[in-house]
Write an enzyme that holds these catalytic residues in place. Structure first.
Site, PDB file in Angstrom:
ATOM      1  N   LYS A  82       0.828  -1.203   0.000  1.00 59.67           N
ATOM      2  CA  LYS A  82       0.000   0.000   0.000  1.00 59.67           C
ATOM      3  C   LYS A  82       0.871   1.265   0.000  1.00 59.67           C
ATOM      4  CE  LYS A  82      -3.723  -2.423   2.423  1.00 59.67           C
ATOM      5  NZ  LYS A  82      -4.647  -2.419   3.586  1.00 59.67           N
TER       6      LYS A  82
ATOM      7  N   TYR B  17     -12.144  -3.498  -3.401  1.00 58.53           N
ATOM      8  CA  TYR B  17     -12.723  -3.527  -2.056  1.00 58.53           C
ATOM      9  C   TYR B  17     -14.253  -3.679  -2.076  1.00 58.53           C
ATOM     10  CZ  TYR B  17      -8.407  -2.261   0.469  1.00 58.53           C
ATOM     11  OH  TYR B  17      -7.156  -2.260   1.038  1.00 58.53           O
TER      12      TYR B  17
ATOM     13  N   ASN C 136      -1.748  -0.661   7.360  1.00 57.49           N
ATOM     14  CA  ASN C 136      -1.236  -2.003   7.672  1.00 57.49           C
ATOM     15  C   ASN C 136      -0.352  -2.570   6.553  1.00 57.49           C
ATOM     16  OD1 ASN C 136      -3.253  -2.575   5.857  1.00 57.49           O
ATOM     17  ND2 ASN C 136      -4.366  -3.999   7.179  1.00 57.49           N
TER      18      ASN C 136
ATOM     19  N   HIS D  42      -1.921  -5.691   1.381  1.00 56.14           N
ATOM     20  CA  HIS D  42      -3.158  -6.453   1.223  1.00 56.14           C
ATOM     21  C   HIS D  42      -2.764  -7.776   0.589  1.00 56.14           C
ATOM     22  CE1 HIS D  42      -7.186  -7.661  -0.051  1.00 56.14           C
ATOM     23  NE2 HIS D  42      -6.559  -8.095  -1.137  1.00 56.14           N
TER      24      HIS D  42
ATOM     25  N   GLU E 180      -8.958 -10.899  -7.885  1.00 55.34           N
ATOM     26  CA  GLU E 180      -8.018  -9.782  -7.690  1.00 55.34           C
ATOM     27  C   GLU E 180      -6.879  -9.809  -8.715  1.00 55.34           C
ATOM     28  OE1 GLU E 180      -6.914 -10.089  -3.557  1.00 55.34           O
ATOM     29  OE2 GLU E 180      -8.941  -9.566  -2.879  1.00 55.34           O
TER      30      GLU E 180
HETATM   31  P1  CMP Z   1      -7.065  -5.078   3.624  1.00 61.32           P
HETATM   32  O1  CMP Z   1      -6.562  -6.469   3.744  1.00 61.32           O
HETATM   33  O2  CMP Z   1      -6.487  -4.249   2.546  1.00 61.32           O
HETATM   34  O3  CMP Z   1      -8.655  -5.114   3.455  1.00 61.32           O
HETATM   35  C1  CMP Z   1      -9.487  -4.027   3.856  1.00 61.32           C
HETATM   36  C2  CMP Z   1      -8.721  -2.975   4.584  1.00 61.32           C
HETATM   37  O4  CMP Z   1      -9.499  -2.043   5.279  1.00 61.32           O
HETATM   38  C3  CMP Z   1      -7.864  -3.644   5.631  1.00 61.32           C
HETATM   39  O5  CMP Z   1      -6.788  -4.320   5.010  1.00 61.32           O
HETATM   40  C4  CMP Z   1      -7.504  -2.471   6.538  1.00 61.32           C
HETATM   41  O6  CMP Z   1      -6.344  -1.795   6.086  1.00 61.32           O
HETATM   42  C5  CMP Z   1      -8.702  -1.530   6.349  1.00 61.32           C
HETATM   43  N1  CMP Z   1      -9.551  -1.410   7.536  1.00 61.32           N
HETATM   44  C6  CMP Z   1      -9.783  -0.283   8.197  1.00 61.32           C
HETATM   45  N2  CMP Z   1     -10.628  -0.494   9.216  1.00 61.32           N
HETATM   46  C7  CMP Z   1     -10.941  -1.810   9.185  1.00 61.32           C
HETATM   47  C8  CMP Z   1     -11.762  -2.654   9.999  1.00 61.32           C
HETATM   48  N3  CMP Z   1     -12.449  -2.187  11.040  1.00 61.32           N
HETATM   49  N4  CMP Z   1     -11.830  -3.959   9.675  1.00 61.32           N
HETATM   50  C9  CMP Z   1     -11.146  -4.467   8.611  1.00 61.32           C
HETATM   51  N5  CMP Z   1     -10.368  -3.709   7.812  1.00 61.32           N
HETATM   52  C10 CMP Z   1     -10.246  -2.389   8.111  1.00 61.32           C
END
Ligand code: CMP
Length: 137
Positions: free
Chosen positions: A9, A49, A112, A115, A126
């Site tokens: 990211k 998403y 984080n 993904h 994806e």
């Molecule tokens: P990702 O695996 O990219 O999939 C969805 C993303 O939303 C997740 O990683 C997080 O970076 C972000 N996110 C933010 N808030 C939440 C939440 N409460 N639960 C899950 N994903 C979240």
């Protein structure tokens, strides 16, 4: 043999973690079969998403993934989907084990770092979205 999608990211790209994350993938004997640095379009990210549409964090995560370049990587190997998910660590970095990418380099769920596809169906969807031209694997 499975192929999965990994996204580094915008925060990971800005923090110069492309090499570190890719190094870990390759050290695990997984093969990189697609790799590019892209400014993702909003349409691509909203489709990526789609399962989160309607949730409170949807707009924020879409905006975040569009906020700068991301690395899209197709990774192939035995049980690659599970292997990569385990290497990246829990979605919430506070719950990620040390030794995982998030456990070592991330602190908040909004940033984080990566993904990765959750299951074979998501991986197929994806990979088609991020690599419409196909991969070399
Ligand atoms: P990702 O695996 O990219 O999939 C969805 C993303 O939303 C997740 O990683 C997080 O970076 C972000 N996110 C933010 N808030 C939440 C939440 N409460 N639960 C899950 N994903 C979240």
């Amino acid at each position: 043999m499975e192929t999965t999608l990994v996204l580094i990211k915008p925060g990971g790209v800005q923090r110069n973690l492309i090499g570190e994350i890719t190094r870990r993938v390759e050290a695990r004997q997984l093969k990189v079969v697609g790799l590019k640095l892209v400014n993702a379009s909003r349409a691509t990210v909203e489709e990526h998403y789609a399962e989160h549409k309607g949730k409170g964090f949807f707009e924020d995560v879409v905006n975040y993934l569009c906020s700068g370049p991301v690395v899209a990587m197709a990774v192939q190997g035995t049980n690659a989907i599970k292997a990569i998910r385990t290497m990246m660590g829990a979605t919430n970095p506070l719950e990620a084990t040390p030794g995982t990418v998030r456990g070592d380099f991330a602190l908040t769920i909004d940033d984080n770092l990566t993904h990765s596809s959750s299951d074979p169906e998501a991986a197929g969807r994806e990979l088609t979205l991020w690599f419409p031209e196909g991969t070399v694997g």
